[in-house]
Design a protein around this motif. Structure first.
Motif, mmCIF file in Angstrom:
data_model
loop_
_atom_site.group_PDB
_atom_site.id
_atom_site.type_symbol
_atom_site.label_atom_id
_atom_site.label_comp_id
_atom_site.label_asym_id
_atom_site.label_seq_id
_atom_site.Cartn_x
_atom_site.Cartn_y
_atom_site.Cartn_z
ATOM 1 N N LYS A 66 -34.699 -24.519 49.898
ATOM 2 C CA LYS A 66 -34.277 -25.911 49.734
ATOM 3 C C LYS A 66 -33.193 -26.029 48.673
ATOM 4 O O LYS A 66 -32.241 -26.811 48.829
ATOM 5 N N GLY A 69 -30.038 -24.971 50.271
ATOM 6 C CA GLY A 69 -29.539 -26.046 51.113
ATOM 7 C C GLY A 69 -28.822 -27.135 50.334
ATOM 8 O O GLY A 69 -27.757 -27.623 50.739
ATOM 9 N N THR A 73 -24.821 -27.930 50.697
ATOM 10 C CA THR A 73 -24.410 -29.271 51.102
ATOM 11 C C THR A 73 -23.453 -29.890 50.102
ATOM 12 O O THR A 73 -22.499 -30.590 50.478
ATOM 13 N N PRO A 82 -23.214 -30.742 55.715
ATOM 14 C CA PRO A 82 -24.495 -31.322 56.101
ATOM 15 C C PRO A 82 -25.246 -30.491 57.132
ATOM 16 O O PRO A 82 -26.474 -30.412 57.085
ATOM 17 N N THR A 86 -28.567 -28.761 56.015
ATOM 18 C CA THR A 86 -29.785 -29.204 56.694
ATOM 19 C C THR A 86 -30.566 -28.022 57.247
ATOM 20 O O THR A 86 -31.804 -28.003 57.195
ATOM 21 N N ARG A 90 -34.399 -27.543 56.136
ATOM 22 C CA ARG A 90 -35.491 -27.518 57.108
ATOM 23 C C ARG A 90 -36.216 -26.170 57.075
ATOM 24 O O ARG A 90 -37.437 -26.110 57.232
ATOM 25 N N GLY A 116 -33.177 -29.024 62.892
ATOM 26 C CA GLY A 116 -32.447 -29.781 61.879
ATOM 27 C C GLY A 116 -30.988 -29.939 62.225
ATOM 28 O O GLY A 116 -30.394 -31.017 62.061
ATOM 29 N N ARG A 120 -29.154 -33.456 62.893
ATOM 30 C CA ARG A 120 -28.060 -33.837 61.992
ATOM 31 C C ARG A 120 -26.732 -33.955 62.720
ATOM 32 O O ARG A 120 -25.957 -34.884 62.491
#
Length: 214
Positions: A66, A69, A73, A82, A86, A90, A116, A120
């Protein structure tokens, strides 16, 4: 397949180094029918990740992914940020508090990343995106695991599936991103995102099989 932090690091650092090494190549592919910034954007995101890699929270694999990510991003421009961000977010949500991963969990993580990306980006298979390589690659991993193949064979199958699928995007018409505006003209060139997935999986397979000598 992945049972230690050293293997997680091997995969992640291979992704970082490969994105940096292929900045121009990925950009050139994208420039055929896109705006040509894919390689640059991807490299800037993973460059930032490389700079802050040693500071990432390693409480568990989910938290780690995470954080990856969020970093990706924050730095990758355009629509790629994104989407790639994402995918990692995910993946991290699915990994949860795990500190080791078996093959089934790796597949679940990849499936979550795929869903994801679909959500997205609003894309699906056959629309000339990275999904057209990522989904067949994941299918190949799952099938190889179910067949009881060892991890070296699994990554080889995954790399071959990703490459074959990426090459097949040459016959597709782009339905997403800037390339979609070119319509039928997008047929005849491969999708840069799909090729990036193939190149990444090929390099991961190479690194994975050589990990015993490290």
């Amino acid at each position: 397949m992945t049972d230690s932090w050293s293997d997680v690091d091997l995969v992640m650092t291979t992704i970082i180094d490969t994105c940096l090494a292929n900045e121009k190549y990925f950009g050139d592919l994208d420039s055929v029918v896109g705006d040509g910034d894919f390689g640059y954007s991807l490299a800037r995101g993973f460059e930032k990740l490389k700079d802050q890699y040693g500071e990432l929270d390693r409480t568990d694999i989910g938290t780690f992914l995470k954080k990856v990510g969020m970093l990706v991003t924050s730095r990758i421009g355009g629509t790629s940020g994104p989407i790639w961000g994402t995918a990692f977010l995910r993946a991290g949500m699915t990994a949860g508090t795990a500190t080791s991963l078996d093959g089934a969990t790796v597949v679940a993580i990849l499936r979550a990343a795929i869903e994801g990306i679909k959500t997205r980006g609003g894309a699906d298979l056959g629309e000339k995106t990275l999904l057209d390589a990522l989904v067949p690659m994941t299918d190949a991993i799952e099938e190889a695991l179910e067949a009881g193949l060892d991890s070296d064979e699994v990554v080889d199958r995954a790399a071959a599936a990703a490459r074959s699928a990426a090459d097949a995007t040459v016959g597709m018409v782009a339905m997403r991103g800037r390339a979609a505006y070119t319509g039928e003209r997008s047929r005849g060139s491969v999708d840069a995102g799909a090729v990036a997935v193939a190149v990444l999986m090929e390099q991961i397979a190479q690194s994975w099989k050589g990990r015993g000598s490290r």
